[in-house]
Design a protein around this motif. Structure first.
Motif: not given
Length: 176
Positions: A32-59
Motif C-alpha cells: 500500500i505504501a509503495i502504491s501511494i508513492g507511485l500515485l504521487r509520482s504519476s500526479d507529478a508527471k501529469k502536472l508536468a505534462s499539462e504544463i508542457n502541453s499548455s506551453l505548446t498551445t500558447l505558442r
C-alpha cells in the motif's frame, strides 16, 4: 474438571500461524505504501505534462492569431490551475483548468526562484513573442535565463523538469 483439559479441547493459534499472519500484514502494508508513492509520482508527471502541453498551445495560439495570449499557472485553494487569457494579469479565483493537487511542488527557476503552493501568492505568467516565437524575457518580473526551468516534484524522489529555451520558445521535459 481439570484446567488442562479445558485448554486442550479449545482451538487456538500456534506461534507459527501468528508469525505468518503478521508477515502477510506487513507485506500488504508495504504494498500500500509503495502504491501511494507511485500515485504521487504519476500526479507529478501529469502536472508536468499539462504544463508542457499548455506551453505548446500558447505558442500555437500566439503564432496563429493577431492577439497575444498569456498562460498563467497559479495555486488556489490547495490546487494548481492553468489559465489562458488575453489579459496579462490572471484571475486567481479557480476559474482556470485544474491541473494538480497541492500535495505537489511547482518551482520556476530563472534569475531568481519562484515557488507556487501553500503560503505563496506567486503566479507564473508566460507569453510567446509573435514575431519569432521566443519567450517574453520576463516571468513575473523575474528575468528568464537563456535556459530556465519549471520543476514539478512530489515527496517521492521523482522530479520532472520542463526546460524553457528563451530565444527559441522551445521547451522539453526531463525526469530525474
Amino acid at each position: 474438571m481439570d484446567r488442562k483439559q479445558i485448554k486442550k479441547g479449545q482451538p487456538g493459534f500456534s506461534l507459527m500461524e501468528l508469525i505468518i499472519v503478521i508477515a502477510i500484514m506487513a507485506l500488504m502494508a508495504s504494498g500500500i505504501a509503495i502504491s501511494i508513492g507511485l500515485l504521487r509520482s504519476s500526479d507529478a508527471k501529469k502536472l508536468a505534462s499539462e504544463i508542457n502541453s499548455s506551453l505548446t498551445t500558447l505558442r500555437s495560439e500566439n503564432m496563429a492569431k493577431n492577439d497575444l495570449s498569456y498562460m498563467h499557472i497559479y495555486y488556489y485553494e490547495n490546487n494548481y490551475y492553468i489559465q489562458m487569457s488575453k489579459d496579462p494579469a490572471p484571475l486567481e479565483d479557480g476559474s482556470g483548468r485544474n491541473i494538480g493537487s497541492g500535495s505537489l511542488s511547482v518551482t520556476f527557476k530563472g534569475e531568481s526562484d519562484l515557488s507556487l503552493g501553500e503560503g505563496s501568492t506567486a503566479t507564473l505568467t508566460f507569453c510567446i513573442n509573435k514575431k519569432d516565437g521566443s519567450f517574453m524575457k520576463k516571468v513575473n518580473n523575474t528575468e528568464l535565463k537563456t535556459t530556465s526551468e519549471i520543476v514539478v516534484s512530489s515527496n517521492t524522489s521523482t522530479t520532472h523538469h520542463i526546460k524553457l529555451v528563451r530565444d527559441t520558445g522551445r521547451h522539453y521535459m526531463e525526469v530525474d
